[in-house]
Design a protein around this motif. Structure first.
Motif, PDB file in Angstrom:
ATOM      1  N   LEU A   1       0.840  -1.209   0.000  1.00  0.00           N
ATOM      2  CA  LEU A   1       0.000   0.000   0.000  1.00  0.00           C
ATOM      3  C   LEU A   1       0.870   1.253   0.000  1.00  0.00           C
ATOM      4  O   LEU A   1       0.553   2.244  -0.666  1.00  0.00           O
ATOM      5  N   GLY A   2       2.003   1.192   0.710  1.00  0.00           N
ATOM      6  CA  GLY A   2       2.936   2.325   0.705  1.00  0.00           C
ATOM      7  C   GLY A   2       3.493   2.582  -0.688  1.00  0.00           C
ATOM      8  O   GLY A   2       3.580   3.729  -1.135  1.00  0.00           O
ATOM      9  N   LYS A   3       3.843   1.505  -1.380  1.00  0.00           N
ATOM     10  CA  LYS A   3       4.426   1.659  -2.717  1.00  0.00           C
ATOM     11  C   LYS A   3       3.383   2.177  -3.708  1.00  0.00           C
ATOM     12  O   LYS A   3       3.708   3.006  -4.575  1.00  0.00           O
ATOM     13  N   LEU A   4       2.139   1.730  -3.562  1.00  0.00           N
ATOM     14  CA  LEU A   4       1.085   2.227  -4.458  1.00  0.00           C
ATOM     15  C   LEU A   4       0.895   3.731  -4.266  1.00  0.00           C
ATOM     16  O   LEU A   4       0.672   4.473  -5.228  1.00  0.00           O
ATOM     17  N   GLN A   5       1.029   4.183  -3.022  1.00  0.00           N
ATOM     18  CA  GLN A   5       0.891   5.611  -2.730  1.00  0.00           C
ATOM     19  C   GLN A   5       2.011   6.415  -3.390  1.00  0.00           C
ATOM     20  O   GLN A   5       1.773   7.459  -3.992  1.00  0.00           O
TER      21      GLN A   5
ATOM     22  N   ARG B   1      -7.411  -0.649  -8.638  1.00  0.00           N
ATOM     23  CA  ARG B   1      -7.787   0.768  -8.697  1.00  0.00           C
ATOM     24  C   ARG B   1      -6.665   1.591  -9.329  1.00  0.00           C
ATOM     25  O   ARG B   1      -6.912   2.467 -10.140  1.00  0.00           O
ATOM     26  N   PHE B   2      -5.441   1.287  -8.938  1.00  0.00           N
ATOM     27  CA  PHE B   2      -4.287   2.014  -9.472  1.00  0.00           C
ATOM     28  C   PHE B   2      -4.181   1.834 -10.991  1.00  0.00           C
ATOM     29  O   PHE B   2      -3.989   2.793 -11.742  1.00  0.00           O
ATOM     30  N   VAL B   3      -4.309   0.598 -11.427  1.00  0.00           N
ATOM     31  CA  VAL B   3      -4.185   0.282 -12.858  1.00  0.00           C
ATOM     32  C   VAL B   3      -5.376   0.868 -13.629  1.00  0.00           C
ATOM     33  O   VAL B   3      -5.204   1.459 -14.707  1.00  0.00           O
ATOM     34  N   ASP B   4      -6.563   0.736 -13.051  1.00  0.00           N
ATOM     35  CA  ASP B   4      -7.776   1.320 -13.646  1.00  0.00           C
ATOM     36  C   ASP B   4      -7.616   2.823 -13.852  1.00  0.00           C
ATOM     37  O   ASP B   4      -7.918   3.353 -14.914  1.00  0.00           O
ATOM     38  N   GLY B   5      -7.118   3.493 -12.829  1.00  0.00           N
ATOM     39  CA  GLY B   5      -7.017   4.953 -12.855  1.00  0.00           C
ATOM     40  C   GLY B   5      -6.142   5.445 -14.002  1.00  0.00           C
ATOM     41  O   GLY B   5      -6.275   6.584 -14.455  1.00  0.00           O
TER      42      GLY B   5
ATOM     43  N   HIS C   1       1.886   9.293  -6.938  1.00  0.00           N
ATOM     44  CA  HIS C   1       2.536  10.583  -7.184  1.00  0.00           C
ATOM     45  C   HIS C   1       3.494  10.506  -8.373  1.00  0.00           C
ATOM     46  O   HIS C   1       3.625  11.448  -9.132  1.00  0.00           O
ATOM     47  N   ARG C   2       4.173   9.372  -8.479  1.00  0.00           N
ATOM     48  CA  ARG C   2       5.165   9.226  -9.537  1.00  0.00           C
ATOM     49  C   ARG C   2       4.516   9.124 -10.916  1.00  0.00           C
ATOM     50  O   ARG C   2       5.083   9.562 -11.905  1.00  0.00           O
ATOM     51  N   TYR C   3       3.352   8.531 -10.951  1.00  0.00           N
ATOM     52  CA  TYR C   3       2.640   8.354 -12.221  1.00  0.00           C
ATOM     53  C   TYR C   3       1.253   8.985 -12.122  1.00  0.00           C
ATOM     54  O   TYR C   3       0.247   8.278 -11.994  1.00  0.00           O
ATOM     55  N   PRO C   4       1.196  10.339 -12.167  1.00  0.00           N
ATOM     56  CA  PRO C   4      -0.117  10.991 -12.022  1.00  0.00           C
ATOM     57  C   PRO C   4      -1.070  10.483 -13.109  1.00  0.00           C
ATOM     58  O   PRO C   4      -0.697  10.417 -14.285  1.00  0.00           O
ATOM     59  N   ALA C   5      -2.277  10.130 -12.686  1.00  0.00           N
ATOM     60  CA  ALA C   5      -3.237   9.520 -13.609  1.00  0.00           C
ATOM     61  C   ALA C   5      -3.428  10.379 -14.856  1.00  0.00           C
ATOM     62  O   ALA C   5      -3.536   9.856 -15.969  1.00  0.00           O
ATOM     63  N   ASP C   6      -3.432  11.696 -14.696  1.00  0.00           N
ATOM     64  CA  ASP C   6      -3.679  12.584 -15.841  1.00  0.00           C
ATOM     65  C   ASP C   6      -2.603  12.469 -16.914  1.00  0.00           C
ATOM     66  O   ASP C   6      -2.893  12.525 -18.112  1.00  0.00           O
ATOM     67  N   GLU C   7      -1.374  12.355 -16.469  1.00  0.00           N
ATOM     68  CA  GLU C   7      -0.278  12.325 -17.439  1.00  0.00           C
ATOM     69  C   GLU C   7      -0.040  10.944 -18.026  1.00  0.00           C
ATOM     70  O   GLU C   7       0.510  10.808 -19.119  1.00  0.00           O
TER      71      GLU C   7
END
Lengths: 125, 125, 125, 125
Positions: free
Chosen positions: A97-101, B18-22, A105-111
């Motif tokens: 869960l820490g790594k997903l967090q 959720r991360f991959v979906d996003g 930030h490292r891979y912003p969904a928008d970009e």
């Protein structure tokens, strides 16, 4: 029957620990050896898909006999991951869960939507 | 705070999904690509121990900064394992517990206690 | 300029040995560590292709900048293979030619033409 | 008998090309698939040393039967490296010698003698 919905990571870690305990395999389960073991099992998982096209790999993954082989190889990778977490007393859930967090930030969904590289870094995916 | 004792595998799988979906990364998350990704992250985990003796690796694993790097790399392996289980709709818990049961028979505790090879196959461990 | 046509495997092995000698790295270059190193560099090579389709990977391999990255990663794998052959005093050429001869028998051209599995084992490729 | 002293890299590349040609395996030998194959064979090489201590691995490497297994697995890695160089028309010798030259600068002998990390980065080796 156990399923992911009602099985804690801790319960799986204990099952792996019991197996290793029963054989007194702890001396072999050093961090260095376990990292090799994870990589070796990961290679066996890859082997299922080595010569298949992406489409053939997808199809093969739906065939029951092949699914069961894949599940087996995936299990081997996960088992060694859990044994490493036992050997080092690392909490897998907080690490994941820490790594997903961090990745949020490292891979912003928008970009990164639909791309695995930042648009400005060139190559559209 | 989450810990392995009260986090289900299913909850971690959902966090990964959720991360991959996003990012709409499903097209990249084919079984073939994910098997490569698991192997790549496994190699990064190995890299932490590559040049260390078994003892140095053990010691390094107790240093907080290094522990956190190891936890991070382990998390990467586990995240891709969970993404593969999502992509293929495979139940990780039953795969792991099923494989441990197979291994119980394949490596009887009596024959393999303290050894990773059957005594008759020669080489004492 | 050196090319594969006029460079012996022995000459490359010596170049690697000189590099390792110059740094007194032999204590690190144990067979176990070198096998890990080969696998780690192999993973870095895979990383160039991880998220690309087969076609994208082929195209990327024609772009000069990417070709040069791939050549670099391939070189790393080969360098560690040569260092292992130095460490163990193994002749790479006879190992390679010997293995190809074994494979000639294991994969008879008639049965394996255009397929990576025997026809009778099912699945047409 | 061939030995590394009088075998060119080009001669080995041709032997591999003939083998692949004879089976019309080029469609499988894409850069992506070959990078996976190199990693898979690297894992099989690691497997020889997986549970051995550094000392046991060194000793095992002197036993003829084990040496021959290791040579075989090393050959598999090298064969796929050569097939990738064939598939991409990359010159292995210039890649290797070029990379060694880069490494000469990256790891100055004075700073890295007997250590795999720069002294200032901490940890004495």
């Amino acid at each position: 029957m156990t399923t992911d919905g009602d099985t804690t990571v801790g319960a799986l870690r204990q099952a792996v620990a019991r197996f290793v305990d029963g054989r007194e395999w702890w001396p072999f389960h050093t961090p260095k050896n376990l990292s090799m073991s994870i990589a070796i099992e990961a290679a066996e998982l890859m082997e299922r898909f080595q010569w298949l096209t992406a489409e053939e790999a997808q199809q093969a993954s739906q065939v029951p006999a092949e699914r069961s082989c894949i599940a087996d190889e995936l299990a081997d990778v996960v088992i060694y991951c859990l044994s490493l977490s036992n050997a080092l007393d690392l909490d897998v859930s907080s690490a994941v869960l820490g790594k997903l967090q961090i990745n949020e930030h490292r891979y912003p969904a928008d970009e990164f939507r639909g791309r695995f590289r930042r648009p400005e870094r060139g190559k559209k995916v």
